[in-house]
Design a protein around this motif. Structure first.
Motif, short mmCIF file in Angstrom:
data_model
loop_
_atom_site.label_atom_id
_atom_site.label_comp_id
_atom_site.label_asym_id
_atom_site.label_seq_id
_atom_site.Cartn_x
_atom_site.Cartn_y
_atom_site.Cartn_z
N VAL A 111 0.84 -1.20 0.00
CA VAL A 111 0.00 0.00 0.00
C VAL A 111 0.88 1.26 0.00
CG1 VAL A 111 -1.69 1.32 1.33
CG2 VAL A 111 -1.88 -1.17 1.18
N SER A 112 0.57 2.18 -0.89
CA SER A 112 1.31 3.45 -0.95
C SER A 112 0.32 4.61 -0.83
CB SER A 112 2.07 3.56 -2.27
OG SER A 112 3.04 2.55 -2.36
N ILE A 113 0.54 5.44 0.15
CA ILE A 113 -0.35 6.58 0.41
C ILE A 113 0.51 7.78 0.78
CG2 ILE A 113 -2.04 7.50 2.08
CD1 ILE A 113 -3.28 4.70 2.18
N ASP A 114 0.10 8.96 0.35
CA ASP A 114 0.84 10.16 0.76
C ASP A 114 -0.12 11.26 1.13
OD1 ASP A 114 0.54 10.09 -2.34
OD2 ASP A 114 0.78 12.23 -1.82
N VAL A 115 0.34 12.16 1.99
CA VAL A 115 -0.45 13.31 2.42
C VAL A 115 0.45 14.54 2.36
CG1 VAL A 115 -1.77 14.33 4.33
CG2 VAL A 115 -1.79 11.85 4.01
N ASN A 116 -0.09 15.63 1.80
CA ASN A 116 0.69 16.87 1.72
C ASN A 116 0.41 17.76 2.92
OD1 ASN A 116 1.76 16.19 -0.83
ND2 ASN A 116 -0.18 16.82 -1.79
N ASP A 117 1.27 18.73 3.10
CA ASP A 117 1.09 19.71 4.18
C ASP A 117 -0.30 20.33 4.12
OD1 ASP A 117 3.49 19.72 5.62
OD2 ASP A 117 4.49 20.87 4.04
N GLY A 118 -0.99 20.38 5.24
CA GLY A 118 -2.26 21.08 5.33
C GLY A 118 -3.40 20.46 4.55
N GLU A 119 -3.22 19.26 4.07
CA GLU A 119 -4.23 18.61 3.23
C GLU A 119 -5.12 17.69 4.08
OE1 GLU A 119 -4.15 16.15 -1.02
OE2 GLU A 119 -2.57 15.83 0.47
N ILE A 120 -6.37 17.54 3.68
CA ILE A 120 -7.24 16.55 4.31
C ILE A 120 -7.47 15.43 3.30
CG2 ILE A 120 -9.42 16.08 5.46
CD1 ILE A 120 -9.69 18.95 6.20
N VAL A 121 -7.08 14.22 3.71
CA VAL A 121 -7.15 13.07 2.79
C VAL A 121 -8.02 11.99 3.42
CG1 VAL A 121 -5.77 11.25 1.70
CG2 VAL A 121 -4.87 13.58 1.85
N GLY A 122 -8.79 11.32 2.61
CA GLY A 122 -9.65 10.25 3.11
C GLY A 122 -9.07 8.88 2.79
N LEU A 123 -9.31 7.93 3.70
CA LEU A 123 -8.93 6.53 3.45
C LEU A 123 -10.18 5.71 3.72
CD1 LEU A 123 -6.76 4.35 2.96
CD2 LEU A 123 -6.21 4.44 5.38
N VAL A 124 -10.75 5.14 2.66
CA VAL A 124 -12.03 4.44 2.81
C VAL A 124 -11.90 3.00 2.32
CG1 VAL A 124 -13.36 6.56 2.55
CG2 VAL A 124 -12.89 5.14 0.53
N GLY A 125 -12.95 2.26 2.59
CA GLY A 125 -12.98 0.86 2.21
C GLY A 125 -13.88 0.11 3.17
#
Lengths: 252, 676
Positions: free
Chosen positions: A22-36
């Motif tokens: 699994v590869s996931i990244d998040v940038n500064d100040g970003e809101i990211v979702g992880l669903v499933g």
């Protein structure tokens, strides 16, 4: 700029592949979702990220530093905060005490000798920061209540407040709306937006409440059976027919 | 070669005893969630009844066996379940262990009220002609040994089948995990729990009747407890869950021990020190090195959230006036007592006061470890002994100032405490407690025998301290010094509790995972707790050694440490006044109740009720049963009564001001609100 990056993270439990490259990244100040769907490996991924589980393979970097040999409490100190799917509060403590402990942990100056010479008592500036956080998350009225006496929704807000006290650069939220009604979900979503806007805190959120995810995040990653099956902007992922059918539901 | 096969067969027989006891420990843990450290004394109770019936009164062996194993043992299980452990379902593992510790202390005393174990030296076995030998080549086994092997095998097979194939076994495991969840699924938790305790007690009873055949036909509680301690190694190797592994480990331990007995030289340090301590050293090493144990955490009840919050310490909830009044009362009472001791007390009264001050310091170490750290270390007497030995040796051999040597002794104890905690950092709950137990027993069986550690059998006189012109050789001045030291220790404990360390320890106690998620290191918190507690114990040990004039190993036996723990936990493990009052009660018993008041009472009771009780047995019963009150009052009896008294006081003062009782804020009302 990339704040957090997981590359090819794998984890196996007794022959079952909980996470498969699994590869996931998040940038500064970003809101990211992880669903499933349930059992997809989302919480396992969080646990690997925090160091509660050791990945079998892959790398995790945060703020330019590789985390594989960093213990859990150090990961918190370098800026990764977390809330839990099944609430983890300190039994017997009041709401205020929760935040005070987190404030002390953030400062990292809890030495035994300081306690022995009487420097361990809460200082005015610490109490002021705690009061400000109580105010920010609307917990002032419950500040001195034991956490066992709070409703599930308020307990989740306390967890969020405690995580925010350490001023994380990245906040991991594991199903923050679980067990909450619509009003409470809307309230917690609003608080998260406020925190993100005012503090620039990046957020990686695991959530089943799709309207909440849609309203909060800019990008989404979708896991299924430990594999990353889709990623991209909210519209791209949620418009993907395969993802809608299999993991989100046609009605969302 | 004969030694090899002889060791193998004898080892299998002896190992079967370990295996049987280990199965009992695993069974108790799997079916009741209790690490039943009192398993050995439960066995002792059945062994004593069998001895009285069969040996003393010539009752038929089969009838005596039925009475001791099939009737009395399960009945004891029912009583333990109904009176104690039913209230502890869902309680933390540590609470259940403390209650079991109370039983360990109390049951032998209760049995000895009517059973004089000093006379029980030629017990007849349950097997007729038990010493008849059967030989197969170089291997020889007696009937008694064969009976133990067969009994162990039957119990192992029966319990394995119970857990693997029967609905009862499944229900037992479900009730341990979450009695409330099991009840929601239609399981009668009370009945299942009672069945679990009956079964565990039955196995204990069976072991109790069989054991005297391999312990020289003696029915003595210490033999049972020692064998169970060795069996803990096998149970731990089985991770407290696997019956087959417990059997294999028990047999292996027995065989290795027999081979060591036969092959090691008899005139070496190994023979005199390490060999008898092998089970304890094994326990220590297994817990320190077995990686599987590090991953084991006790399961938490999914319905734990319905419990009310734990009640806060009364000191944190009483009104300002009540707090002032309480402090003023104790100040006046303390000063009055001191005035009496210093001005009018004879040598015995001064001696009492000195010992109370020293034991209060020692007991503060338990407040730190248990009340503050949430751990249950069973090695505090060992750390006190280390402090006493170091201080005594440095003062007598090196001629250093006694004040300095006492501080060095405390420092050495603290460092050993911290170093000892390192291998245990990833252990949790029960395994951490057993690790400290293994350390204490291993230290006692190996190091205490070295002359360079303790000064030998007749150590040189340890001097009293002096600071410049002030000589503490006088008991009055020594008392003042001890009071000052106690004041300093108490202040440090209060400051640590209210400071960052105390808050971090509370957080780790509440949720280790959540604490780590905000940057708190549970490992560091544990090291600090162990070090501080060990240092305080070492300080008390140094003071007592200096006061008594020489190092005395009997002061620091592991069992004495268990007894201290039981007393402090009974009275109040969270507060300094709990430690002080525990010390007061402990010394009162040692100096007044046991030698004076109790004999007087016994003389008056004997005409009506003939009992064999030694005064010490009564002490153990009293404090042992006190500890089992922990089941209902984990905050300690002192704290419980203070809460009640404060509630009454606040009601009365509120009423006198014309208020309404129902509006009083306090721990009782908050508890009630939460419960509702």
């Amino acid at each position: 700029m990339t704040l957090f990056e997981a590359r090819d993270v794998s984890k196996k439990f007794a022959g079952i592949m909980a996470l498969d490259n699994v590869s996931i990244d998040v940038n500064d100040g970003e809101i990211v979702g992880l669903v499933g769907p349930n059992g997809a490996g989302k919480t396992t991924f969080f646990n690997c990220l925090l160091g509660l589980l050791k990945p079998d393979g892959g790398t995790i970097t945060f703020d330019g530093a590789e985390l594989s040999r960093v213990p859990t409490h150090r990961r918190a100190r370098i800026g990764i905060g977390r809330t839990f799917q099944r609430i983890e509060l300190f039994s017997g403590m009041s709401v205020r005490e929760h935040l005070l402990v987190a404030e002390r942990a953030r400062r990292g100056d809890g030495r035994l000798w300081k306690d022995v010479i009487g420097m361990g008592r809460p200082r005015p500036d610490e109490l002021a920061r705690v009061d400000a956080m109580l105010e920010l998350l609307g917990l002032t009225a419950e500040a001195d209540r034991p956490v066992e006496m709070l409703s599930l929704g308020r307990a989740r807000v306390v967890e969020l407040a405690r995580a925010l006290m350490i001023e994380p650069k990245l906040l991991l939220l594991d199903e923050p709306s679980s067990g909450l009604d619509h009003a409470e979900t809307a309230e917690i979503a609003e608080k998260l937006r406020e925190v993100n806007r005012e503090r620039g805190t990046a957020i990686l959120i695991v959530e089943h409440d799709m309207p909440m995810v849609r309203s909060l995040v800019s990008r989404v990653f979708v896991l299924d059976f430990g594999r990353l099956i889709a990623s991209g902007s909210v519209d791209e992922v949620f418009d993907d027919d395969a993802v809608r059918k299999a993991y989100i539901g046609d009605n969302n | 070669m004969d030694n090899f096969f002889g060791g193998l067969t004898d080892g299998v027989a002896f190992g079967s005893v370990y295996a049987l006891l280990a199965i009992g420990l695993v069974l108790a843990y799997k079916t009741s969630g209790v690490f039943n450290i009192a398993f050995g004394v439960q066995a002792y109770a059945s062994g004593a009844l069998f001895y009285v019936l069969h040996t003393k009164h010539d009752v038929n062996a089969f009838v005596a066996f039925i009475a001791a194993v099939v009737v009395m043992a399960p009945l004891l299980g029912i009583v333990l379940d109904r009176v104690l452990f039913r209230f502890l379902r869902g309680a933390p593992e540590i609470n259940r262990l403390i209650t079991a510790l109370g039983l360990l202390v109390a049951i032998p005393g209760l049995v000895q009220l009517k059973f004089d174990q000093t006379q029980a030296t030629s017990a007849k076995g349950v097997v007729p002609n038990g010493d008849t030998v059967y030989s197969w080549g170089p291997a020889h086994l007696t009937r008694d040994q064969i009976a133990i092997i067969v009994a162990m095998a039957l119990v192992a097979i029966g319990i394995t089948l119970l857990f693997r194939y029967s609905p009862l076994g499944l229900r037992m495991r479900a009730v341990v995990e979450s009695p409330r969840m099991a009840e929601l699924a239609g399981v009668n938790s009370n009945r299942i729990s009672m069945a679990s305790w009956m079964l565990t007690s039955f196995v204990a009873g069976l072991a109790g009747v069989l054991l005297p055949q391999i312990t020289g036909n003696q029915v003595v509680d210490v033999y049972y407890t020692t064998l169970v301690t060795a069996a803990i190694v096998a149970a731990v190797l089985a991770s407290l869950t696997s019956v087959p592994l417990a059997v294999a480990a028990g047999l292996g331990l027995g065989v290795v021990q027999e081979w060591l007995n036969r092959f090691l030289p008899t005139n070496s340090i190994v023979a005199s020190n390490i060999r008898p301590g092998l089970p304890f050293i094994s326990l220590f090493l297994v817990l320190a090195l077995d990686p599987r144990l590090r991953r084991i955490r006790s399961a938490s009840d999914p319905l734990a959230g319905v419990d009310p919050p734990p009640v806060a310490a009364i000191a944190a909830t009483r009104t300002r006036n009540a707090a002032r009044g309480t402090r003023l009362f104790w100040l006046i009472a303390g000063l009055g007592y001191l005035y009496y001791v210093m001005g009018h007390g004879n040598a015995s009264v001064v001696d009492d006061a000195v010992r109370i001050a020293i034991y209060a310091i020692l007991f503060c170490s338990i407040v730190v470890a248990t009340g503050l750290g949430g751990q249950l270390p069973l090695a505090q007497a060992t750390f006190a002994g280390i402090g006493g030995a170091v201080s005594s040796q440095l003062a007598t051999q090196q001629g250093l100032s006694v004040i300095v040597t006492i501080l060095i002794g405390a420092g050495v104890a603290a460092v050993i405490g911290m170093v000892m905690s390192l291998p245990a950092l990833r252990l949790g709950g029960i395994f951490l407690t057993l690790f400290t137990f293994g350390f204490a027993l291993a230290f006692e069986s190996v190091f205490v025998k070295f002359g360079w550690v303790t000064g030998g059998l007749f150590p040189e006189a340890s001097p009293r301290p002096a600071i410049g012109p002030i000589d503490f050789g006088n008991d009055h001045s020594f008392l003042v010094m001890c009071l000052v030291v106690f004041g300093v220790v108490a202040t440090i404990v209060v400051l640590v509790r209210g400071g960052t360390t105390g808050r971090f320890l509370s957080a780790v106690r509440g949720s280790e995972t959540a604490a780590a998620s905000i940057g708190i290191s549970a490992a560091r918190a544990r090291i600090v707790t162990f070090g501080l507690a060990a240092g305080i114990a070492g300080l008390g040990g140094g003071l007592l050694t200096s006061y008594e004039g020489h190092y005395s190993a009997t002061n620091w036996q592991t069992f004495i440490g268990l007894f201290w723990l039981v007393i402090v936990v009974t009275i109040g493990p969270r507060t300094i006044d709990g430690a002080l009052q525990a010390a007061f009660v402990f010394v009162l018993f040692q100096k007044r109740v046991l030698p004076v008041w109790l004999p007087w009472l016994l003389n008056h009771v004997q005409p009506f009720w003939k009992i064999n009780a030694l005064p010490s047995a009564v002490q153990f019963i009293f404090f042992g049963l006190g500890a089992v009150t922990y089941a209902k009052h984990p905050e300690g009896i002192l704290e419980f009564n203070k809460r009640n008294a404060m509630g009454t006081f606040q009601r009365l003062t509120h009423r006198s001001q014309g208020g309404n009782d129902s509006t009083i804020e306090g721990p009782m009302s908050s508890h009630g609100a939460a419960a509702s």
